[in-house]
Design a protein around this motif. Structure first.
Motif, PDB file in Angstrom:
ATOM      1  N   CYS A  16      -2.538   8.735  -6.230  1.00 22.54           N
ATOM      2  CA  CYS A  16      -3.253   9.602  -5.300  1.00 22.54           C
ATOM      3  C   CYS A  16      -3.535   8.917  -3.974  1.00 22.54           C
ATOM      4  CB  CYS A  16      -4.562  10.075  -5.913  1.00 22.54           C
ATOM      5  SG  CYS A  16      -4.329  11.186  -7.298  1.00 22.54           S
ATOM      6  N   SER A  17      -3.744   7.624  -3.988  1.00 32.86           N
ATOM      7  CA  SER A  17      -4.103   6.926  -2.759  1.00 32.86           C
ATOM      8  C   SER A  17      -2.902   6.701  -1.855  1.00 32.86           C
ATOM      9  CB  SER A  17      -4.754   5.582  -3.082  1.00 32.86           C
ATOM     10  OG  SER A  17      -3.790   4.683  -3.595  1.00 32.86           O
ATOM     11  N   GLY A  18      -1.709   6.806  -2.420  1.00 31.71           N
ATOM     12  CA  GLY A  18      -0.519   6.581  -1.615  1.00 31.71           C
ATOM     13  C   GLY A  18      -0.280   5.123  -1.297  1.00 31.71           C
ATOM     14  N   SER A  19      -0.683   4.253  -2.210  1.00 32.69           N
ATOM     15  CA  SER A  19      -0.497   2.829  -1.954  1.00 32.69           C
ATOM     16  C   SER A  19       0.175   2.138  -3.135  1.00 32.69           C
ATOM     17  CB  SER A  19      -1.838   2.154  -1.667  1.00 32.69           C
ATOM     18  OG  SER A  19      -2.644   2.147  -2.818  1.00 32.69           O
ATOM     19  N   ILE A  20       0.750   0.998  -2.835  1.00 26.42           N
ATOM     20  CA  ILE A  20       1.350   0.119  -3.829  1.00 26.42           C
ATOM     21  C   ILE A  20       0.482  -1.138  -3.876  1.00 26.42           C
ATOM     22  CG2 ILE A  20       3.392  -1.268  -4.387  1.00 26.42           C
ATOM     23  CD1 ILE A  20       3.797   1.780  -4.561  1.00 26.42           C
ATOM     24  N   SER A  21       0.100  -1.548  -5.061  1.00 29.59           N
ATOM     25  CA  SER A  21      -0.704  -2.757  -5.217  1.00 29.59           C
ATOM     26  C   SER A  21       0.199  -3.955  -5.456  1.00 29.59           C
ATOM     27  CB  SER A  21      -1.669  -2.613  -6.397  1.00 29.59           C
ATOM     28  OG  SER A  21      -2.587  -1.575  -6.150  1.00 29.59           O
ATOM     29  N   VAL A  22      -0.124  -5.059  -4.807  1.00 26.24           N
ATOM     30  CA  VAL A  22       0.591  -6.317  -4.998  1.00 26.24           C
ATOM     31  C   VAL A  22      -0.301  -7.195  -5.867  1.00 26.24           C
ATOM     32  CG1 VAL A  22       1.611  -8.324  -3.876  1.00 26.24           C
ATOM     33  CG2 VAL A  22       1.639  -6.099  -2.720  1.00 26.24           C
ATOM     34  N   ILE A  23       0.234  -7.645  -7.006  1.00 28.39           N
ATOM     35  CA  ILE A  23      -0.536  -8.434  -7.969  1.00 28.39           C
ATOM     36  C   ILE A  23       0.002  -9.856  -8.013  1.00 28.39           C
ATOM     37  CG2 ILE A  23      -1.119  -8.700 -10.417  1.00 28.39           C
ATOM     38  CD1 ILE A  23      -0.913  -5.621 -10.635  1.00 28.39           C
ATOM     39  N   ASP A  24      -0.899 -10.821  -7.949  1.00 29.34           N
ATOM     40  CA  ASP A  24      -0.541 -12.225  -8.117  1.00 29.34           C
ATOM     41  C   ASP A  24      -0.603 -12.521  -9.612  1.00 29.34           C
ATOM     42  OD1 ASP A  24      -0.392 -14.970  -8.386  1.00 29.34           O
ATOM     43  OD2 ASP A  24      -1.750 -15.374  -6.705  1.00 29.34           O
ATOM     44  N   PRO A  25       0.552 -12.740 -10.279  1.00 39.95           N
ATOM     45  CA  PRO A  25       0.541 -12.962 -11.721  1.00 39.95           C
ATOM     46  C   PRO A  25      -0.160 -14.247 -12.149  1.00 39.95           C
ATOM     47  CG  PRO A  25       2.773 -13.159 -10.874  1.00 39.95           C
ATOM     48  CD  PRO A  25       1.907 -12.743  -9.731  1.00 39.95           C
ATOM     49  N   SER A  26      -0.332 -15.194 -11.234  1.00 41.25           N
ATOM     50  CA  SER A  26      -1.022 -16.429 -11.614  1.00 41.25           C
ATOM     51  C   SER A  26      -2.527 -16.209 -11.778  1.00 41.25           C
ATOM     52  CB  SER A  26      -0.770 -17.539 -10.585  1.00 41.25           C
ATOM     53  OG  SER A  26      -1.363 -17.220  -9.351  1.00 41.25           O
ATOM     54  N   THR A  27      -3.056 -15.170 -11.117  1.00 43.70           N
ATOM     55  CA  THR A  27      -4.487 -14.868 -11.227  1.00 43.70           C
ATOM     56  C   THR A  27      -4.756 -13.492 -11.823  1.00 43.70           C
ATOM     57  OG1 THR A  27      -4.575 -13.900  -9.007  1.00 43.70           O
ATOM     58  CG2 THR A  27      -5.008 -16.285  -9.204  1.00 43.70           C
ATOM     59  N   ASN A  28      -3.703 -12.690 -11.977  1.00 44.11           N
ATOM     60  CA  ASN A  28      -3.827 -11.304 -12.440  1.00 44.11           C
ATOM     61  C   ASN A  28      -4.792 -10.501 -11.577  1.00 44.11           C
ATOM     62  OD1 ASN A  28      -1.931 -11.508 -14.482  1.00 44.11           O
ATOM     63  ND2 ASN A  28      -3.452 -12.252 -15.945  1.00 44.11           N
ATOM     64  N   GLN A  29      -4.724 -10.741 -10.279  1.00 41.98           N
ATOM     65  CA  GLN A  29      -5.580 -10.057  -9.314  1.00 41.98           C
ATOM     66  C   GLN A  29      -4.716  -9.322  -8.284  1.00 41.98           C
ATOM     67  OE1 GLN A  29      -9.078 -10.100  -9.411  1.00 41.98           O
ATOM     68  NE2 GLN A  29      -8.677 -11.061 -11.389  1.00 41.98           N
ATOM     69  N   VAL A  30      -5.222  -8.172  -7.834  1.00 41.64           N
ATOM     70  CA  VAL A  30      -4.582  -7.470  -6.734  1.00 41.64           C
ATOM     71  C   VAL A  30      -4.892  -8.250  -5.467  1.00 41.64           C
ATOM     72  CG1 VAL A  30      -4.543  -5.359  -5.351  1.00 41.64           C
ATOM     73  CG2 VAL A  30      -4.729  -5.212  -7.846  1.00 41.64           C
ATOM     74  N   ILE A  31      -3.838  -8.638  -4.760  1.00 37.40           N
ATOM     75  CA  ILE A  31      -4.030  -9.431  -3.546  1.00 37.40           C
ATOM     76  C   ILE A  31      -3.764  -8.628  -2.278  1.00 37.40           C
ATOM     77  CG2 ILE A  31      -3.626 -11.644  -4.655  1.00 37.40           C
ATOM     78  CD1 ILE A  31      -0.731 -11.506  -3.478  1.00 37.40           C
ATOM     79  N   TYR A  32      -3.126  -7.455  -2.435  1.00 36.87           N
ATOM     80  CA  TYR A  32      -2.805  -6.655  -1.264  1.00 36.87           C
ATOM     81  C   TYR A  32      -2.481  -5.239  -1.698  1.00 36.87           C
ATOM     82  CZ  TYR A  32      -1.298  -6.124   3.583  1.00 36.87           C
ATOM     83  OH  TYR A  32      -1.205  -5.757   4.892  1.00 36.87           O
ATOM     84  N   ASN A  33      -2.799  -4.271  -0.856  1.00 34.37           N
ATOM     85  CA  ASN A  33      -2.404  -2.882  -1.065  1.00 34.37           C
ATOM     86  C   ASN A  33      -1.583  -2.439   0.129  1.00 34.37           C
ATOM     87  OD1 ASN A  33      -3.686  -2.059  -3.597  1.00 34.37           O
ATOM     88  ND2 ASN A  33      -5.560  -2.596  -2.530  1.00 34.37           N
ATOM     89  N   ILE A  34      -0.433  -1.843  -0.149  1.00 30.70           N
ATOM     90  CA  ILE A  34       0.468  -1.391   0.907  1.00 30.70           C
ATOM     91  C   ILE A  34       0.454   0.132   0.928  1.00 30.70           C
ATOM     92  CG2 ILE A  34       2.837  -1.425   1.771  1.00 30.70           C
ATOM     93  CD1 ILE A  34       3.225  -3.960  -0.014  1.00 30.70           C
ATOM     94  N   THR A  35       0.085   0.725   2.031  1.00 30.11           N
ATOM     95  CA  THR A  35       0.094   2.177   2.165  1.00 30.11           C
ATOM     96  C   THR A  35       1.525   2.636   2.371  1.00 30.11           C
ATOM     97  OG1 THR A  35      -2.112   2.152   3.125  1.00 30.11           O
ATOM     98  CG2 THR A  35      -0.793   4.129   3.495  1.00 30.11           C
ATOM     99  N   VAL A  36       1.983   3.529   1.475  1.00 24.88           N
ATOM    100  CA  VAL A  36       3.365   4.013   1.540  1.00 24.88           C
ATOM    101  C   VAL A  36       3.458   5.526   1.730  1.00 24.88           C
ATOM    102  CG1 VAL A  36       4.353   2.122   0.210  1.00 24.88           C
ATOM    103  CG2 VAL A  36       3.541   4.164  -0.982  1.00 24.88           C
ATOM    104  N   GLY A  37       2.386   6.257   1.512  1.00 24.33           N
ATOM    105  CA  GLY A  37       2.430   7.712   1.586  1.00 24.33           C
ATOM    106  C   GLY A  37       2.120   8.319   0.227  1.00 24.33           C
ATOM    107  N   LYS A  38       1.945   9.611   0.212  1.00 21.24           N
ATOM    108  CA  LYS A  38       1.483  10.304  -0.991  1.00 21.24           C
ATOM    109  C   LYS A  38       2.446  10.206  -2.172  1.00 21.24           C
ATOM    110  CE  LYS A  38      -1.448  13.695   1.198  1.00 21.24           C
ATOM    111  NZ  LYS A  38      -1.717  15.098   1.397  1.00 21.24           N
ATOM    112  N   ARG A  39       1.838  10.095  -3.328  1.00 24.89           N
ATOM    113  CA  ARG A  39       2.478  10.162  -4.640  1.00 24.89           C
ATOM    114  C   ARG A  39       3.662   9.232  -4.866  1.00 24.89           C
ATOM    115  NH1 ARG A  39       1.539  16.513  -5.824  1.00 24.89           N
ATOM    116  NH2 ARG A  39      -0.702  16.323  -5.883  1.00 24.89           N
TER     117      ARG A  39
END
Length: 178
Positions: A16-39
């Motif tokens: 719904c937010s239109g974003s892609i989350s970038v996860i750092d697997p070494s910490t299992n944390q979201v480090i960045y969200n990229i807005t790409v558009g709906k759905r």
């Protein structure tokens, strides 16, 4: 982030937010969200150019992300209802299912343009690449269409139970699971 069950849409997630989350697997944390558009619905990585391709289920496009900048650098128009995506390492092309037009768009990542459209029946939206034979498998209606990327044509239709949605290749046994 919570989602409702059934036919109701999600309340608050990347769909719904239109974003892609970038996860750092070494910490299992979201480090960045990229807005790409709906759905946004599916993602594929192209190792030849290092870009990430994102489909949008309610639109006729695929977003291209440069992961070194975490920015959308291009938008590729495809047929309506781009749902699932896969990369073919043999020819270097990207294949996108378009459920509203019952087709698969073939993208050349060197130009980020559609070079072919393959008609398949009742495309529901899932696609996978089989490295053992080089074919692309697409779920549709009550069947799975088999695409030969060398000709960009459907070479077989496999009848399966129900209305298949998901599909994947298992490299440990060489089977396709639907």
């Amino acid at each position: 982030s919570a989602c409702l069950v059934g036919s109701e849409m999600c309340i608050r997630d990347s769909y719904c937010s239109g974003s892609i989350s970038v996860i750092d697997p070494s910490t299992n944390q979201v480090i960045y969200n990229i807005t790409v558009g709906k759905r946004p619905t599916d993602i594929a990585y192209d190792p030849s150019n290092g870009y990430i391709y994102v489909t949008h289920s309610c639109f006729c496009c695929v977003s291209v992300i440069n992961p070194s900048t975490n920015q959308v650098i291009d938008t590729i128009n495809v047929r309506e209802g781009a749902v699932s995506i896969t990369y073919d390492p043999n020819n270097g092309y990207i294949y996108v299912t378009n459920y509203r037009s019952d087709s698969v768009s073939v993208i050349d990542p060197s130009t980020n343009s559609v070079i072919a459209t393959i008609k398949v029946g009742g495309c529901r939206g899932s696609i996978t690449y089989d490295p053992s034979n080089g074919y692309i498998y697409v779920t549709n209606g009550c069947c799975v269409s088999v695409i030969d990327p060398s000709t960009n044509s459907v070479i077989a239709t496999i009848k399966v139970r129900g209305g298949p949605l998901g599909i994947t290749y298992d490299p440990s046994n060489g089977y396709i699971y639907v």
